[in-house]
Design a protein around this motif. Structure first.
Motif, PDB file in Angstrom:
ATOM      1  N   GLN A  63      33.492  47.406  29.843  1.00  0.00           N
ATOM      2  CA  GLN A  63      34.141  46.484  29.157  1.00  0.00           C
ATOM      3  C   GLN A  63      35.873  46.583  29.526  1.00  0.00           C
ATOM      4  N   PHE A  64      37.224  45.998  30.512  1.00  0.00           N
ATOM      5  CA  PHE A  64      38.063  46.310  30.081  1.00  0.00           C
ATOM      6  C   PHE A  64      38.997  45.450  30.410  1.00  0.00           C
ATOM      7  N   PRO A  65      40.289  45.534  29.810  1.00  0.00           N
ATOM      8  CA  PRO A  65      41.942  44.647  30.513  1.00  0.00           C
ATOM      9  C   PRO A  65      41.707  45.681  31.988  1.00  0.00           C
ATOM     10  N   MET A  66      43.427  45.361  32.563  1.00  0.00           N
ATOM     11  CA  MET A  66      43.182  45.553  33.979  1.00  0.00           C
ATOM     12  C   MET A  66      44.577  46.379  33.059  1.00  0.00           C
ATOM     13  N   TYR A  67      44.927  46.904  33.302  1.00  0.00           N
ATOM     14  CA  TYR A  67      46.583  47.084  32.798  1.00  0.00           C
ATOM     15  C   TYR A  67      46.688  48.364  34.125  1.00  0.00           C
ATOM     16  N   TRP A  68      48.500  47.612  35.099  1.00  0.00           N
ATOM     17  CA  TRP A  68      49.033  48.218  36.108  1.00  0.00           C
ATOM     18  C   TRP A  68      47.960  49.046  36.851  1.00  0.00           C
ATOM     19  N   TYR A  69      47.370  48.138  37.030  1.00  0.00           N
ATOM     20  CA  TYR A  69      46.746  48.121  38.449  1.00  0.00           C
ATOM     21  C   TYR A  69      45.224  49.421  38.244  1.00  0.00           C
ATOM     22  N   SER A  70      45.252  49.190  36.902  1.00  0.00           N
ATOM     23  CA  SER A  70      43.999  50.612  36.862  1.00  0.00           C
ATOM     24  C   SER A  70      43.287  50.001  35.272  1.00  0.00           C
ATOM     25  N   MET A  71      43.001  51.406  34.385  1.00  0.00           N
ATOM     26  CA  MET A  71      41.991  51.015  33.544  1.00  0.00           C
ATOM     27  C   MET A  71      42.575  51.020  32.037  1.00  0.00           C
ATOM     28  N   PRO A  72      42.758  51.003  31.445  1.00  0.00           N
ATOM     29  CA  PRO A  72      43.409  51.876  29.902  1.00  0.00           C
ATOM     30  C   PRO A  72      43.671  53.181  29.979  1.00  0.00           C
ATOM     31  N   PRO A  73      44.414  53.426  29.088  1.00  0.00           N
ATOM     32  CA  PRO A  73      44.465  55.122  28.869  1.00  0.00           C
ATOM     33  C   PRO A  73      43.020  55.621  27.598  1.00  0.00           C
ATOM     34  N   LEU A  74      42.984  55.609  27.151  1.00  0.00           N
ATOM     35  CA  LEU A  74      41.457  55.425  26.317  1.00  0.00           C
ATOM     36  C   LEU A  74      40.545  55.772  27.327  1.00  0.00           C
ATOM     37  N   MET A  75      40.538  54.679  28.123  1.00  0.00           N
ATOM     38  CA  MET A  75      39.218  54.474  28.765  1.00  0.00           C
ATOM     39  C   MET A  75      39.378  55.870  30.420  1.00  0.00           C
ATOM     40  N   ARG A  76      40.749  55.821  30.599  1.00  0.00           N
ATOM     41  CA  ARG A  76      41.098  57.389  31.526  1.00  0.00           C
ATOM     42  C   ARG A  76      40.722  58.982  30.306  1.00  0.00           C
ATOM     43  N   ALA A 124      41.169  43.636  43.187  1.00  0.00           N
ATOM     44  CA  ALA A 124      40.869  43.983  42.424  1.00  0.00           C
ATOM     45  C   ALA A 124      39.628  44.904  42.761  1.00  0.00           C
ATOM     46  N   GLN A 125      38.915  44.772  43.645  1.00  0.00           N
ATOM     47  CA  GLN A 125      37.735  45.526  44.138  1.00  0.00           C
ATOM     48  C   GLN A 125      38.342  46.676  44.510  1.00  0.00           C
ATOM     49  N   THR A 126      39.428  46.987  45.293  1.00  0.00           N
ATOM     50  CA  THR A 126      39.804  48.045  45.803  1.00  0.00           C
ATOM     51  C   THR A 126      40.233  49.187  44.349  1.00  0.00           C
ATOM     52  N   LEU A 127      41.118  48.464  43.480  1.00  0.00           N
ATOM     53  CA  LEU A 127      41.708  48.998  42.469  1.00  0.00           C
ATOM     54  C   LEU A 127      40.675  49.550  41.448  1.00  0.00           C
ATOM     55  N   LEU A 128      39.217  49.417  41.658  1.00  0.00           N
ATOM     56  CA  LEU A 128      38.484  49.847  40.998  1.00  0.00           C
ATOM     57  C   LEU A 128      37.533  51.022  41.273  1.00  0.00           C
ATOM     58  N   LYS A 129      38.039  50.963  42.364  1.00  0.00           N
ATOM     59  CA  LYS A 129      37.279  52.009  43.326  1.00  0.00           C
ATOM     60  C   LYS A 129      36.850  53.441  42.595  1.00  0.00           C
ATOM     61  N   PRO A 130      37.731  54.021  41.851  1.00  0.00           N
ATOM     62  CA  PRO A 130      37.683  55.472  41.205  1.00  0.00           C
ATOM     63  C   PRO A 130      36.393  55.427  40.259  1.00  0.00           C
ATOM     64  N   LEU A 131      36.689  53.976  39.843  1.00  0.00           N
ATOM     65  CA  LEU A 131      35.066  53.803  38.794  1.00  0.00           C
ATOM     66  C   LEU A 131      33.495  53.483  39.719  1.00  0.00           C
ATOM     67  N   GLU A 132      33.789  53.017  40.792  1.00  0.00           N
ATOM     68  CA  GLU A 132      32.106  53.170  42.420  1.00  0.00           C
ATOM     69  C   GLU A 132      32.496  53.978  41.835  1.00  0.00           C
ATOM     70  N   THR A 133      33.112  55.861  42.549  1.00  0.00           N
ATOM     71  CA  THR A 133      33.009  56.667  42.601  1.00  0.00           C
ATOM     72  C   THR A 133      32.159  57.768  42.345  1.00  0.00           C
ATOM     73  N   LEU A 134      31.870  57.287  41.401  1.00  0.00           N
ATOM     74  CA  LEU A 134      32.043  57.984  39.878  1.00  0.00           C
ATOM     75  C   LEU A 134      30.333  57.873  40.149  1.00  0.00           C
ATOM     76  N   GLN A 135      29.577  57.024  40.962  1.00  0.00           N
ATOM     77  CA  GLN A 135      28.147  56.776  41.180  1.00  0.00           C
ATOM     78  C   GLN A 135      27.988  58.282  42.459  1.00  0.00           C
ATOM     79  N   TYR A 136      28.986  58.922  43.560  1.00  0.00           N
ATOM     80  CA  TYR A 136      27.835  59.849  44.021  1.00  0.00           C
ATOM     81  C   TYR A 136      28.597  61.576  43.275  1.00  0.00           C
ATOM     82  N   ASN A 137      29.006  61.955  42.568  1.00  0.00           N
ATOM     83  CA  ASN A 137      28.860  62.729  41.123  1.00  0.00           C
ATOM     84  C   ASN A 137      27.061  62.955  40.146  1.00  0.00           C
TER      85      ASN A 137
END
Length: 175
Positions: A63-76, A124-137
């Motif tokens: 759960q997070f706010p969209m920050y500059w079209y991405s996740m907050p820095p601590l989440m990364r 927004a779904q496109t911006l969430l692709k990095p999270l979605e892609t976690l599933q492959y690894n």
């Protein structure tokens, strides 16, 4: 089935939407909520504790706010630290395999701004692709994100509706 909710909001105490969403589910017995910025204000992440948290839950919510079209820095930073080779991925990294996960995202702008023809020219779904892609690894199973658009202009009634919808979503994990 247990749900681990990781809230990544740098100023949760000042957030109308993320605070309301967290309040909507905080009394649910299958839900455990972690305020990650409160736990790690200096970004010194306890990797073992976080891995234990993930391992203990069947369903993971970011759960997070969209920050500059991405996740907050601590989440990364958290993602980089916690999803280690040999634990989350790699030939011996199976700790997360089969767990479901989703993003619960608050966005200040209205939904129409997040479209191919909108002001930002991206969904927004496109911006969430990095999270979605976690599933492959990781072998995790990506579920449809829950996105609250227009957070900065929601009426109290609209916010209550979003809280109820979020709670309904979490009720699916009761069994």
């Amino acid at each position: 089935m247990s749900v681990g909710v990781l809230v990544f909001h740098p100023q949760l105490e000042h957030s109308t939407v993320d605070q309301a969403l967290s309040r909507a589910i905080c009394d649910m017995p299958q839900v455990e909520i972690r305020d990650v910025y409160k736990l790690y204000p200096n970004f010194q992440i306890d990797v073992q504790t976080e891995q234990e948290f993930l391992a203990a839950h069947d369903h993971i919510v970011f759960q997070f706010p969209m920050y500059w079209y991405s996740m907050p820095p601590l989440m990364r930073a958290w993602e980089d630290a916690v999803f280690t080779h040999g634990w989350a991925y790699g030939s011996t990294g199976h700790a997360l395999q089969g767990k479901t996960y989703r993003a619960v995202v608050s966005v200040g702008a209205r939904q129409e701004k997040y479209s191919e023809t909108g002001e930002y020219h991206v969904t927004a779904q496109t911006l969430l692709k990095p999270l979605e892609t976690l599933q492959y690894n990781t072998g995790m199973i990506w579920e449809e994100p829950f996105i609250v658009f227009g957070g900065s202009s929601l009426t109290p009634e609209q916010l209550l509706y979003k809280q109820e919808a979020y709670r309904e979503l979490m009720l699916r994990y009761e069994n």
